[in-house]
Every structure is written in C-alpha cells, then in structure tokens.
Enzyme design. Structure first.
Site, PDB file in Angstrom:
ATOM      1  N   SER A  80       0.857  -1.182   0.000  1.00 45.36           N
ATOM      2  CA  SER A  80       0.000   0.000   0.000  1.00 45.36           C
ATOM      3  C   SER A  80       0.890   1.227   0.000  1.00 45.36           C
ATOM      4  O   SER A  80       1.823   1.317   0.819  1.00 45.36           O
ATOM      5  CB  SER A  80      -0.910   0.017   1.236  1.00 45.36           C
ATOM      6  OG  SER A  80      -1.407   1.325   1.481  1.00 45.36           O
ATOM      7  N   GLY A  81       0.617   2.177  -0.897  1.00 38.80           N
ATOM      8  CA  GLY A  81       1.423   3.386  -0.964  1.00 38.80           C
ATOM      9  C   GLY A  81       1.255   4.262   0.264  1.00 38.80           C
ATOM     10  O   GLY A  81       2.243   4.706   0.869  1.00 38.80           O
ATOM     11  N   SER A  82       0.001   4.531   0.674  1.00 39.44           N
ATOM     12  CA  SER A  82      -0.213   5.410   1.827  1.00 39.44           C
ATOM     13  C   SER A  82       0.341   4.789   3.101  1.00 39.44           C
ATOM     14  O   SER A  82       0.949   5.483   3.930  1.00 39.44           O
ATOM     15  CB  SER A  82      -1.703   5.731   1.980  1.00 39.44           C
ATOM     16  OG  SER A  82      -2.459   4.564   2.220  1.00 39.44           O
ATOM     17  N   THR A 120      -1.726   2.848  -4.536  1.00 40.37           N
ATOM     18  CA  THR A 120      -1.956   1.798  -5.530  1.00 40.37           C
ATOM     19  C   THR A 120      -2.968   2.248  -6.578  1.00 40.37           C
ATOM     20  O   THR A 120      -2.877   1.864  -7.749  1.00 40.37           O
ATOM     21  CB  THR A 120      -2.425   0.501  -4.846  1.00 40.37           C
ATOM     22  OG1 THR A 120      -3.475   0.795  -3.921  1.00 40.37           O
ATOM     23  CG2 THR A 120      -1.277  -0.173  -4.114  1.00 40.37           C
TER      24      THR A 120
END
Length: 357
Positions: free
Chosen positions: A91-93, A260
C-alpha cells in the site's frame, strides 16, 4: 491483579488515510520472511487486525501497520499492512506512513536533505527516499508495485445503474477503473456516500461475472477495489492532475487517492499511449489531498506492459498512545490475539540492528 496488556501505537496519516503504526506490545512472530509473518497473522492471529480496526478501539476507515524486524539485512525494518478487507501485500499510503514513523521513532536516524533507506513489506523490499528539512519529514517517495492493465475497456450491466464501462489494472491488488463523469460524478466530498454505494454495486457485479489472475502470482482473490477517475488536466509538460476517489470496502471511500490507485492510473495512461517515462500524475482526493505518481519505466512481461513507478506524499504524526487490552471487556474479543500479546514487557520497535542479528 492481572498483568496490564498494552499495545504501543503511533497514529499517522497520509492524504487523510490514518495508519496506526504498532511500535510495541506484540511478540516476535514466526516466519523467516515478512510475507510469512503476514500469513501467520492472517491465519493464526487475526485478532490484532480486528482489535485495532473495530469498536471500541478503531473504525474500518483506518489501516494498521505492525513494525517487525526485517528479515533482509538491507532493510531498516519490516512492516505488515492490515486493513478492513484483510492483508494487502502493499500500500502506498501505508508505506509513506510507515517510513515517516520509523524516522520519527529514530529507527532510521533523520538526516537533513535527501536520505535513502529500505523497508521490507510483504511484497518485498521497498526503496524509500525521504526529504527532511529542519528536522521535519517533508516528503516520502516510495516505489509503487509494478502495475499493468489486465482488461481494457470492458463493460458490464450493473443492477440499478445500467451499462458501465471499465478497465482492470493490477497495482498491488486488482482495481476496476471507471470514468467518474460518465456516471454523473464530479468527485466532490458531498458525493462520498453515493460514490461508495455505486462502487459497491459495480464491484459486486464484476465479482459475480468473472475473476482475475495475476500473470505470476496467479489467483489473488476476487477484485476488491474500484478507482473513480476524474478528467485529466495537463498542468505542465509531463505533469498531469486528476481528481480521483478509491473504494476499498462496503461504505468506505479512502480519504486519500491511494498510492496503488495512482499506480493503476499510470498503467492505464501508459496503455493508452498518453504518458512517457518521467511524466507525473497528481491525483487529488475528495478532501483535496494528493499523491504524485511518477512513471519511471515500462517492461514487457508476456502479454502485458508492466509499468514501474513511484509515489510521493507526506505523512503526519497525529498521536502517540498505549492501548490497554482488557480481555474481560465484553466489547473486546481476544480470540486470535492473546497468544501474540507481550505480557511481560513492551516489545521494542524493529531496528536495523534487529534485522541483522
């Protein structure tokens, strides 16, 4: 008296999505990789995820990231991502928030200017670039997972909505990509509830009609996510901006545009020949927060054009807390949890020394 069981947390957010970083209180997990430790949590200790995302401690819109010692000596720390829908491998965040947390906790000492280090996610090693100014973490750039378009310009009849055109990207999970304007949305905050309802109907229809398989990972489960795409504005040469919204669970539209989701958009823009390596897309959420995705390179894998990319955002620390776990509380379900709680003393946060021990 029973020993007090506590879990140490650092609450953070990136783009509005709250990530609860678990820094202590959990025993070391079995497994010789972070992926194996994630699978242990999923299969044998799912109580931690439920405890921190459900009442009385949390809400479904949050995420949880458990810091663990890295199993690869090149990484400063490992982390396991937990969300209401389960255990995403990336997950990017959450990665932006975890990178911010390890800097703020001193696991990775801050250095003025740009600094680089690695984290170990269930998906593998992640390169991190952080910008620190006057001791403040101003930005974090992390690698997005290689992303590609699995299905392009398909359509499905959705009960109560009608015919919906969509594409499907993989960027850490399968995403349905739909044009917001075609469904009557401007992607403003007042539309949030209707966006969630519409997305749920579309995702259910797609799940009922077909499944998707990753070209190397195979079956990774039914399509869980939907990303609403607003019109793209060309801000400058090689720089685009678009309002966006990401659905992840019934009733839940992410506060951020998600890393994402942004990676999925880059894959679509590349597929349609509208973006070149080095170009950037800024996605803007219902709350006017944003992430910047950069298209770095593209490679051909079988029948797919696989886009490599990076995601840039800023994480904020919003709380430090100890959660007291009382298994006698009728609101607290300790099944799948008690056997991983540290009852003797708080567990230290994962460090690079732990990783090489």
């Amino acid at each position: 008296m029973k020993p007090e069981l506590t879990i140490q947390l650092m609450d953070t957010h990136a783009g509005g999505d709250v990530s609860r970083i678990v820094t202590g209180g959990i025993d070391l997990l079995p497994g010789d990789t972070v992926r194996a430790q994630m699978e242990y949590l999923r299969n044998d200790a799912d109580g931690l995820r439920k405890l921190l995302l459900e009442e009385p401690y949390g809400i479904p819109e949050m995420s949880v990231d458990l810091l663990v010692p890295a199993t690869d000596p090149r990484a400063a720390a490992g982390y396991i991502i937990m969300e209401v829908m389960g255990y995403p491998i990336y997950s990017g965040s959450n990665t932006i928030c975890t990178a911010t947390a390890v800097l703020e906790a001193g696991i990775v000492p801050k250095q003025e200017g740009k600094q680089h280090f690695m984290l170990e996610s269930p998906a593998g090693l992640v390169n991190i670039e952080a910008i620190v100014h006057d001791g403040v973490v101003e930005a974090v750039t992390c690698e997005g997972l290689p992303s590609y378009i699995h299905t392009y310009n398909a359509s499905i009849n959705v009960p109560g909505i009608g015919e919906v055109a969509y594409s499907v990207a993989y960027s850490g999970g399968f995403y349905a990509l739909v044009d917001a304007k075609s469904l009557g949305f401007d992607l403003t905050l007042d539309e949030e509830r209707e966006l969630a309802r519409t997305a749920h109907a579309i995702v259910e229809a797609i799940q009922a009609a077909r499944g998707f398989s990753h070209y190397t990972l195979g079956d990774v489960g039914p399509l869980p996510f939907l990303h609403f795409m607003g019109p793209e504005e060309k801000v400058a040469d090689g720089y685009y901006r678009s309002r966006s919204a990401t659905y992840v669970h019934p009733g839940v539209i992410c506060r951020s545009t998600t890393g994402t989701g942004t990676s999925a958009r880059l894959a679509l823009m590349n597929y349609e020949g509208r973006i070149q390596p080095g170009d950037k897309l800024e996605t803007v959420s219902l709350r006017d927060t944003g992430f910047i995705g950069e298209f770095t390179t593209v490679e051909t894998e079988g029948n797919y054009q696989v886009v490599k990319n990076s995601i840039t955002g800023k994480g904020y620390v919003i709380a430090h807390s100890d959660i007291v776990v009382n298994c006698d509380d009728p609101m607290v379900d300790c099944d799948g949890l008690h056997h991983i709680l540290s009852s003797r003393h708080p567990q230290r946060p994962a460090t690079s020394t732990d990783a090489t021990a």
